[in-house]
Design a protein around this motif. Structure first.
Motif, PDB file in Angstrom:
ATOM      1  N   ASN A  33      -3.943   3.432  -7.258  1.00 42.56           N
ATOM      2  CA  ASN A  33      -4.998   4.429  -7.480  1.00 42.56           C
ATOM      3  C   ASN A  33      -6.149   4.255  -6.488  1.00 42.56           C
ATOM      4  OD1 ASN A  33      -3.696   5.717  -9.623  1.00 42.56           O
ATOM      5  ND2 ASN A  33      -4.536   4.273 -11.134  1.00 42.56           N
ATOM      6  N   ASN A  34      -6.455   3.013  -6.140  1.00 40.54           N
ATOM      7  CA  ASN A  34      -7.484   2.771  -5.132  1.00 40.54           C
ATOM      8  C   ASN A  34      -7.060   3.293  -3.762  1.00 40.54           C
ATOM      9  OD1 ASN A  34      -9.735   1.568  -6.480  1.00 40.54           O
ATOM     10  ND2 ASN A  34      -8.521  -0.289  -6.780  1.00 40.54           N
ATOM     11  N   LEU A  36      -5.162   5.899  -3.297  1.00 41.18           N
ATOM     12  CA  LEU A  36      -5.266   7.359  -3.344  1.00 41.18           C
ATOM     13  C   LEU A  36      -6.699   7.839  -3.186  1.00 41.18           C
ATOM     14  CD1 LEU A  36      -2.759   8.313  -6.199  1.00 41.18           C
ATOM     15  CD2 LEU A  36      -2.363   8.248  -3.740  1.00 41.18           C
ATOM     16  N   THR A  37      -7.656   7.032  -3.615  1.00 38.68           N
ATOM     17  CA  THR A  37      -9.068   7.418  -3.516  1.00 38.68           C
ATOM     18  C   THR A  37      -9.732   6.877  -2.248  1.00 38.68           C
ATOM     19  OG1 THR A  37      -9.690   5.517  -4.903  1.00 38.68           O
ATOM     20  CG2 THR A  37      -9.347   7.632  -6.003  1.00 38.68           C
ATOM     21  N   GLY A  38      -8.952   6.215  -1.384  1.00 36.39           N
ATOM     22  CA  GLY A  38      -9.490   5.747  -0.112  1.00 36.39           C
ATOM     23  C   GLY A  38     -10.142   4.387  -0.150  1.00 36.39           C
ATOM     24  N   ASN A  39     -10.015   3.660  -1.260  1.00 34.11           N
ATOM     25  CA  ASN A  39     -10.575   2.303  -1.338  1.00 34.11           C
ATOM     26  C   ASN A  39      -9.551   1.301  -0.806  1.00 34.11           C
ATOM     27  OD1 ASN A  39     -13.018   3.136  -2.574  1.00 34.11           O
ATOM     28  ND2 ASN A  39     -11.978   3.284  -4.558  1.00 34.11           N
ATOM     29  N   TYR A  40      -9.313   1.370   0.484  1.00 35.26           N
ATOM     30  CA  TYR A  40      -8.218   0.608   1.073  1.00 35.26           C
ATOM     31  C   TYR A  40      -8.444  -0.904   1.028  1.00 35.26           C
ATOM     32  CZ  TYR A  40      -7.105   5.223   2.989  1.00 35.26           C
ATOM     33  OH  TYR A  40      -6.820   6.554   3.132  1.00 35.26           O
TER      34      TYR A  40
END
Length: 400
Positions: A33-34, A36-40
């Motif tokens: 989920n991270n 997908l939200t760009g919290n690589y």
């Protein structure tokens, strides 16, 4: 990053496998989920933790490589893959991620190998197969093999039910300036056009001696790629002030198989040429193999030149050899090292330069540095040293 989004689609099916226990599931789905939200960066840490706790869980390693690639940490991807393949029973699930990092490091022969391995080892996974096919297509384009690239673009389109990418003509306009010795200068213009497997290149050069016109050259090259080889023809016309040498013409042909044994690319080119000058003819045959390994390129050339003089009692044969090594450097630089020895008079060298002189300069060494600028320009410089003279060369190419 053109096909990195496809790798994203590989993860969900792995997340919900029956053998993932709740703690694993929570950790990996949170990392997913991270992503997908760009919290690589956060996802990387979570996938790293999952890989440490559950080293035989392939989805943890896949997610870790995915997060590293998304951040452009390609060197770390390569190291992480080396760790993962010793722990997983099926490391081929990681090959697409590894191959992508290799391609982004200009290691195209290896990228081609691992994409192909991924394709062959996961036949029932259509999403992974699409990534493999598209990756193979771009790797073959980087290795200058359009027919194979087109094959895999077609396979990727068949799997995804998307249209095959439209191929447009590409063009390269180059201007160059060189100083090939004392009191010598030359200016040149090259124009090339490529469409699919066909490429045409035109070259004009104006050569001066003591700041006065001495010779000009017109040259045309045409190549066409088949599977698994490239064939080409070329011709040149030279005119100038020295009536012993000009006007002159040259025609030549080459044949170059494109082979891929393991993790290398091999192009063993054979070149033949006939040149006519007012007082003699020159027949040449050259064997010019080139090997691509990792981000290195090794090239060797052996030239045999037969001079057909008048009278025939003065006919002669001489040989020359050339070696080169090039490597990609950080910052989109490319370094080249060169050397040559033997008698190179009246020869066409491995870069297509006609050496139209009675003077034998002898052995040489050289160095080059190239740099891509803004994705549409390429700046190149070359320095060559003989015993008694130097050559300096600069070019700027516009790619569109």
């Amino acid at each position: 990053m053109r096909y990195l989004w496809l790798i994203l689609l590989l993860i969900p099916g792995l997340l919900f496998s029956d053998d993932i226990i709740p703690l694993q599931f929570n950790l990996i789905t949170t990392a997913y989920n991270n992503m997908l939200t760009g919290n690589y960066e956060l996802a990387e840490k979570q996938y790293q933790q999952a890989a440490i706790l559950y080293p035989q869980e392939s989805s943890a390693w896949e997610g870790l490589l995915w997060s590293l690639n998304a951040q452009g940490k390609f060197r770390k991807t390569l190291k992480t893959f080396s760790d993962a393949k010793t722990k997983l029973p099926e490391p081929e699930k990681l090959y697409n991620y590894y191959a992508y990092a290799l391609s982004m490091q200009n290691r195209f022969p290896e990228a081609r190998f691992y994409y192909k391995q991924a394709l062959e080892n996961m036949p029932v996974n259509p999403l992974a197969n699409e990534v493999s096919c598209e990756g193979l297509a771009y790797a073959y384009l980087a290795l200058d093999n359009f027919p194979e690239a087109q094959t895999y673009f077609s396979r990727a389109a068949f799997i995804s039910h998307r249209p095959i990418p439209a191929f447009k003509p590409s063009f390269n306009s180059t201007v160059y300036y060189k100083v090939p010795g004392k009191n010598k200068t030359a200016y040149g213009l090259m124009q090339s056009a490529q469409y699919k497997s066909a490429k045409l290149k035109l070259n004009y050069e104006y050569f001066q001696l003591d700041n006065a016109y001495f010779r000009d050259l017109f040259r045309a090259d045409f190549t066409y790629q088949f599977t698994p080889l490239e064939a080409g023809i070329n011709g040149s016309y030279l005119s100038g002030k020295d009536e012993r040498v000009y006007p002159a013409w040259q025609i030549g042909a080459k044949l170059c198989p494109k082979l891929y044994p393991g993790k290398i690319a091999l192009n063993p080119e054979l070149f033949v040429s006939l040149s006519h000058y007012p007082r003699f003819n020159v027949q040449q045959i050259s064997f010019q193999p080139q090997v691509y390994w990792r981000d290195f390129s090794f090239a060797y050339a052996l030239h045999s030149v037969f001079m057909d003089n008048e009278p025939s009692s003065t006919d002669s044969v001489h040989f020359a050899q050339q070696l080169s090594l090039s490597k990609f450097l950080p910052g989109d630089f490319k370094l080249g090292l060169y050397c040559g020895f033997g008698n190179d008079t009246w020869m066409i060298d491995n870069s297509g330069v006609i050496i139209d002189t009675f003077n034998q300069n002898g052995s040489y060494y050289g160095i080059s540095l190239g740099k891509e600028l803004f994705k549409h320009f390429y700046l190149y410089s070359y320095y060559q040293k003989w015993d008694s003279e130097d050559l300096i060369y600069f070019s700027l190419a516009g790619i569109y």
